[in-house]
Design a protein around this motif. Structure first.
Motif, PDB file in Angstrom:
ATOM      1  N   ARG A 582       0.843  -1.188   0.000  1.00 29.61           N
ATOM      2  CA  ARG A 582       0.000   0.000   0.000  1.00 29.61           C
ATOM      3  C   ARG A 582       0.887   1.251   0.000  1.00 29.61           C
ATOM      4  N   THR A 583       0.331   2.340  -0.479  1.00 28.87           N
ATOM      5  CA  THR A 583       1.078   3.602  -0.559  1.00 28.87           C
ATOM      6  C   THR A 583       1.598   4.009   0.820  1.00 28.87           C
ATOM      7  N   GLY A 584       2.863   4.367   0.853  1.00 29.38           N
ATOM      8  CA  GLY A 584       3.467   4.834   2.091  1.00 29.38           C
ATOM      9  C   GLY A 584       4.205   3.771   2.875  1.00 29.38           C
ATOM     10  N   PHE A 585       4.184   2.516   2.388  1.00 31.33           N
ATOM     11  CA  PHE A 585       4.872   1.435   3.093  1.00 31.33           C
ATOM     12  C   PHE A 585       6.023   0.905   2.243  1.00 31.33           C
ATOM     13  N   ALA A 586       7.008   0.324   2.935  1.00 34.98           N
ATOM     14  CA  ALA A 586       8.162  -0.268   2.251  1.00 34.98           C
ATOM     15  C   ALA A 586       8.388  -1.673   2.789  1.00 34.98           C
ATOM     16  N   LEU A 587       8.973  -2.522   1.964  1.00 34.59           N
ATOM     17  CA  LEU A 587       9.296  -3.882   2.388  1.00 34.59           C
ATOM     18  C   LEU A 587      10.648  -3.862   3.097  1.00 34.59           C
ATOM     19  N   ASP A 588      10.647  -4.161   4.381  1.00 34.30           N
ATOM     20  CA  ASP A 588      11.886  -4.222   5.141  1.00 34.30           C
ATOM     21  C   ASP A 588      11.909  -5.526   5.936  1.00 34.30           C
ATOM     22  N   ASN A 589      12.985  -5.733   6.661  1.00 33.23           N
ATOM     23  CA  ASN A 589      13.148  -6.977   7.413  1.00 33.23           C
ATOM     24  C   ASN A 589      12.057  -7.148   8.465  1.00 33.23           C
ATOM     25  N   ALA A 590      11.605  -6.049   9.042  1.00 33.26           N
ATOM     26  CA  ALA A 590      10.563  -6.138  10.068  1.00 33.26           C
ATOM     27  C   ALA A 590       9.252  -6.652   9.473  1.00 33.26           C
ATOM     28  N   LEU A 599       2.045 -16.171   9.262  1.00 30.15           N
ATOM     29  CA  LEU A 599       1.781 -17.388   8.501  1.00 30.15           C
ATOM     30  C   LEU A 599       2.091 -18.629   9.333  1.00 30.15           C
ATOM     31  N   ARG A 600       3.168 -18.562  10.089  1.00 27.33           N
ATOM     32  CA  ARG A 600       3.536 -19.708  10.925  1.00 27.33           C
ATOM     33  C   ARG A 600       2.500 -19.941  12.022  1.00 27.33           C
ATOM     34  N   GLU A 601       2.025 -18.871  12.630  1.00 30.32           N
ATOM     35  CA  GLU A 601       1.104 -19.015  13.760  1.00 30.32           C
ATOM     36  C   GLU A 601      -0.334 -19.288  13.321  1.00 30.32           C
ATOM     37  N   ASP A 602      -0.790 -18.625  12.254  1.00 34.63           N
ATOM     38  CA  ASP A 602      -2.174 -18.792  11.814  1.00 34.63           C
ATOM     39  C   ASP A 602      -2.358 -20.004  10.910  1.00 34.63           C
ATOM     40  N   CYS A 603      -1.304 -20.402  10.231  1.00 39.81           N
ATOM     41  CA  CYS A 603      -1.395 -21.542   9.308  1.00 39.81           C
ATOM     42  C   CYS A 603      -0.500 -22.670   9.788  1.00 39.81           C
ATOM     43  N   SER A 604       0.757 -22.678   9.370  1.00 38.96           N
ATOM     44  CA  SER A 604       1.724 -23.681   9.821  1.00 38.96           C
ATOM     45  C   SER A 604       3.095 -23.269   9.320  1.00 38.96           C
ATOM     46  N   PRO A 605       4.173 -23.869   9.822  1.00 40.06           N
ATOM     47  CA  PRO A 605       5.511 -23.535   9.319  1.00 40.06           C
ATOM     48  C   PRO A 605       5.664 -23.773   7.820  1.00 40.06           C
ATOM     49  N   ARG A 606       4.896 -24.712   7.264  1.00 42.98           N
ATOM     50  CA  ARG A 606       5.013 -25.001   5.832  1.00 42.98           C
ATOM     51  C   ARG A 606       4.495 -23.863   4.963  1.00 42.98           C
ATOM     52  N   HIS A 607       3.683 -22.989   5.532  1.00 42.63           N
ATOM     53  CA  HIS A 607       3.120 -21.880   4.770  1.00 42.63           C
ATOM     54  C   HIS A 607       4.080 -20.700   4.634  1.00 42.63           C
ATOM     55  N   VAL A 608       5.183 -20.729   5.343  1.00 43.41           N
ATOM     56  CA  VAL A 608       6.130 -19.612   5.313  1.00 43.41           C
ATOM     57  C   VAL A 608       6.926 -19.655   4.008  1.00 43.41           C
ATOM     58  N   PRO A 609       6.943 -18.565   3.229  1.00 37.86           N
ATOM     59  CA  PRO A 609       7.633 -18.577   1.930  1.00 37.86           C
ATOM     60  C   PRO A 609       9.155 -18.575   2.093  1.00 37.86           C
ATOM     61  N   ASP A 610       9.827 -18.940   1.011  1.00 41.03           N
ATOM     62  CA  ASP A 610      11.289 -18.905   1.002  1.00 41.03           C
ATOM     63  C   ASP A 610      11.810 -17.477   0.871  1.00 41.03           C
ATOM     64  N   ARG A 611      11.093 -16.641   0.117  1.00 40.35           N
ATOM     65  CA  ARG A 611      11.460 -15.231  -0.020  1.00 40.35           C
ATOM     66  C   ARG A 611      10.199 -14.390  -0.134  1.00 40.35           C
ATOM     67  N   VAL A 612      10.311 -13.141   0.267  1.00 43.70           N
ATOM     68  CA  VAL A 612       9.232 -12.173   0.079  1.00 43.70           C
ATOM     69  C   VAL A 612       9.780 -11.040  -0.783  1.00 43.70           C
ATOM     70  N   LEU A 613       9.078 -10.730  -1.872  1.00 45.42           N
ATOM     71  CA  LEU A 613       9.538  -9.694  -2.790  1.00 45.42           C
ATOM     72  C   LEU A 613       8.401  -8.729  -3.086  1.00 45.42           C
ATOM     73  N   ALA A 614       8.731  -7.447  -3.170  1.00 45.10           N
ATOM     74  CA  ALA A 614       7.739  -6.427  -3.507  1.00 45.10           C
ATOM     75  C   ALA A 614       7.689  -6.248  -5.016  1.00 45.10           C
ATOM     76  N   VAL A 615       6.482  -6.192  -5.563  1.00 47.28           N
ATOM     77  CA  VAL A 615       6.302  -6.009  -7.006  1.00 47.28           C
ATOM     78  C   VAL A 615       5.410  -4.797  -7.248  1.00 47.28           C
ATOM     79  N   GLU A 616       5.451  -4.315  -8.482  1.00 45.36           N
ATOM     80  CA  GLU A 616       4.672  -3.128  -8.835  1.00 45.36           C
ATOM     81  C   GLU A 616       3.181  -3.431  -8.887  1.00 45.36           C
ATOM     82  N   THR A 617       2.854  -4.587  -9.436  1.00 44.71           N
ATOM     83  CA  THR A 617       1.444  -4.958  -9.560  1.00 44.71           C
ATOM     84  C   THR A 617       1.321  -6.470  -9.622  1.00 44.71           C
ATOM     85  N   ILE A 618       0.176  -6.982  -9.223  1.00 45.12           N
ATOM     86  CA  ILE A 618      -0.110  -8.417  -9.302  1.00 45.12           C
ATOM     87  C   ILE A 618      -0.884  -8.678 -10.589  1.00 45.12           C
ATOM     88  N   PRO A 619      -0.420  -9.598 -11.431  1.00 41.10           N
ATOM     89  CA  PRO A 619      -1.110  -9.846 -12.702  1.00 41.10           C
ATOM     90  C   PRO A 619      -2.427 -10.604 -12.519  1.00 41.10           C
TER      91      PRO A 619
END
Length: 668
Positions: A582-590, A599-619
């Protein structure tokens, strides 16, 4: 024949069964039975398979007689029609799955049926006599609590004997079973169980993994509050045995078992109609709540009798060990070994704790004849430089079953180099949807590197292109063109079977499309190359993208998201999560840490992604669907013209970022 070179080519011959091994196999015994009792003369497995799919009425009727299925009434016909979905199997019959699981109790009373261990508890044993006693007591107490045929009984328990006993007790009285693993978060559990409105919950206070204890008392409390239909909670003090129930009004497991014994002659198994539900298994889709898949007693019984007898080659002396949690269909299939009178190894804990080769020690201590793991486990063994065959006594081991993900040639070869040379190494593939397998193993066939030996009996499996044309020696969609007994009866609360149809029959009307890429060779061998749809395969467990979106997109920083899972060489996986901020936010380690934690607490450890990346738009497509499959294909190197059509996109430039990313950052 064995393989000792450092590298191995796909399809290379690794092992051939000896004539004596073939002669002693269950497949060979059935061929002889068919000659004697049906006048059928088949020379090998491939002829038997062809007959099983070309004459399904004869094949499944023969199995009914061969296995001497218990039924209160004879069936009227094997199957009512050769069309999918909706085929009805063994109409008129009345059977009970749990009764067949315990049918060998009488002749094997003092033999071990369960070996069980945890990270903190030494190996223990339960006899057939004790198993039958506990199942009958629990089943009788469930009846006294007012549980009727068709009521739902669920569990939030680890892989311990009490969970298996609860399952058998519930299904013995015609109740419908469902299970969630204790590593699942509250939201994931409630999304499953709230759909089926359970009457009784079996719950443990926690579980152990990797030397740590995970307290689930608060989770259980939240789950109970979210399930208003619950009339009773049965409490298992697993990590804190001296503490009482954390849920008001709960009955302890010990209290449940304190009632008088019920003899086998006194106890009545509830034999139910052909279309009575056995259990509800959950397989996550890409949209909406997890799919609540309903199977029948008779359908699963026939599939599991066939599976463990012919494709696992289990016998009364066998000891089956497959590492699994209670939230995976392999737990159900593991318990199906009881249908053969085989023993089962139950283990709760990390597969590599306290040492990386701990499961091999357990296999040695139990005399396991059949050992099941995922390709990921083999990768751990390779990295640790382990050779279990040199350290442990694995003389009883006859077969290895690799399941949960595609297996590479190197995975196969590892077992011959580091476990033992004379070993039936098999890879099998099926799904939660069918509580069994489509393609798998036969003890009468040779083993080739990376190859699944054959199509399973009664499974009319083919590889098709997008136009529905059959492919041989080419990659295509895994389809099944004829009905089979363990097809789902339906999805729970699925109006007009709409979601069921959309999940498997939308692409090819009347034909089951499973969502896997498969290549079937001219010789009948099979190779699975991962998912063709957007379902995530995380360490052998299928996860729906919708589960992740519902959690991630509740975070205030995230406007949209997309996740895929890519198969990599060597049986590895890469599961990146792409987020639009969303506007005004940045992807950082926090923020990455918050995403992982929720994801780990609400779903399970298997749901945690290997990487998180910010993109301009979702296709998105013009019809409003996230373009998960095209993104996955682009990341795996497909040319854009074969991965997606820009004309079918809301924003024709939305894939450009992913194309650049695929070219600049190789998957890892």
């Amino acid at each position: 024949m064995t393989q000792s070179k450092l590298s191995v080519a796909e399809g290379e011959l690794l092992w051939t069964p000896s004539p004596s091994y073939v002669a002693a196999s269950n497949v060979n015994a059935h061929l002889e039975w068919l000659r004697k009792n049906r006048g059928k003369n088949f020379t090998d497995y491939h002829e038997l398979w062809r007959w099983s799919v070309e004459s399904p009425d004869e094949f499944w009727a023969a199995l009914w007689d061969y296995f001497a299925v218990f039924s209160d009434a004879p069936y009227e016909r094997v199957v009512d029609r050769a069309r999918m979905p909706g085929a009805k199997w063994f109409e008129g019959s009345r059977v009970n799955y749990a009764e067949h699981l315990l049918r060998h109790e009488v002749g094997a009373r003092d033999r071990t049926v369960f070996y069980h261990a945890t990270e903190t508890r030494a190996l223990e044993r339960i006899s057939w006599r004790e198993l039958g006693r506990q199942v009958r007591i629990v089943a009788t107490q469930l009846r006294s609590l007012g549980v009727l045929p068709g009521d739902r009984v669920v569990s939030y328990m680890p892989n311990v004997p009490e969970t298996a006993i609860a399952m058998m007790a519930a299904t013995a009285i015609g109740a419908i079973w469902s299970s969630a693993a204790p590593e699942f978060g509250v939201k994931t559990v409630v999304e499953r169980f709230s759909q089926i409105e359970p009457k009784v919950l079996f719950a443990a206070d926690g579980y152990r993994f990797g030397g740590k204890e995970f307290d689930r008392r608060a989770h259980v409390g939240e789950i109970v509050e979210s399930l208003p239909t619950l009339a009773k909670v049965v409490w298992l003090p697993y990590i804190n045995p001296k503490e009482g129930p954390a849920v008001e009004g709960a009955t302890s497991w010990a209290e449940l078992l304190s009632h008088p014994d019920i003899s086998r002659d006194e106890f009545r198994f509830e034999r139910v109609a052909f279309d009575h539900p056995l259990w509800v298994l959950f397989s996550s889709g890409t949209t909406g709540l997890p799919k609540a898949i309903v199977h029948s007693h008779v359908g699963v019984l026939m599939e599991h009798l066939k599976l463990v007898h012919f494709h696992a080659n289990l016998k009364s002396h066998s000891v089956m060990f497959f590492y699994s949690t209670t939230g995976w269909v392999m737990w159900n299939i593991l318990l199906a070994a009881l249908l053969e009178g085989s023993a089962v190894v139950l283990y709760d804990g990390s597969p590599v704790y306290p040492e990386a080769d701990f499961l091999w020690k357990l296999a040695s201590d139990t005399g396991a004849t059949n050992f099941g793991v995922s390709p990921t486990f083999v990768q751990i063994m390779e990295k640790a430089g382990l050779s279990p065959g040199k350290r442990f006594n694995l003389s009883a081991l006859e077969a290895v079953l690799i399941s949960g993900a595609p297996s590479t040639p190197e995975t196969f070869a590892w077992f011959y180099r580091h476990v033992k040379e004379d070993l039936w190494v098999t890879s099998q593939s099926g799904g939660t949807e069918i509580a069994g397998g489509f393609v798998g193993a036969s003890p009468t066939l040779p083993v080739h590197a990376g190859e699944i030996q054959t199509r399973m009996l009664g499974m009319d499996v083919h590889a098709w292109d997008d136009e529905g044309q059959e492919l041989i020696d080419e990659l295509g969609e895994l389809v099944v063109t004829s009905p089979f007994p363990s097809m789902p009866l339906r999805f729970w609360n699925d109006v007009d079977d709409r979601r069921y149809h959309e999940s498997y029959f939308a692409a090819f009307p009347g034909v089951w499309r499973h969502g896997d890429f498969i290549r079937i060779t001219s010789a009948g061998g099979c190779y699975i190359y991962g998912r063709s749809d957007s379902t995530l395969n995380r360490h052998g467990v299928r996860i729906g993208t919708a589960e992740i979106y519902r959690v991630v997109e509740q975070l205030p920083e995230i406007a949209d998201s997309l996740i895929v899972c890519c198969e990599l060489p060597g049986g590895k996986f890469f599961m990146p999560l792409f987020i639009k901020l969303r506007t005004g936010f940045a992807l950082d380690n926090a923020l990455i840490a918050r995403i992982s934690t929720v994801l780990r607490e609400d779903c399970s450890p298997r749901h945690v992604p290997d990487r998180v990346l910010a993109v301009e738009t979702i296709p998105y497509t013009l019809t409003g669907k996230k373009m998960e499959v095209p993104v996955r294909k682009v990341l795996m190197g497909w040319p854009l013209e074969k991965a997606a059509s820009r004309d079918a996109m809301v924003d024709s430039r939305a894939l450009d970022w992913f194309i650049r990313f695929a070219g600049e950052a190789p998957l890892r």
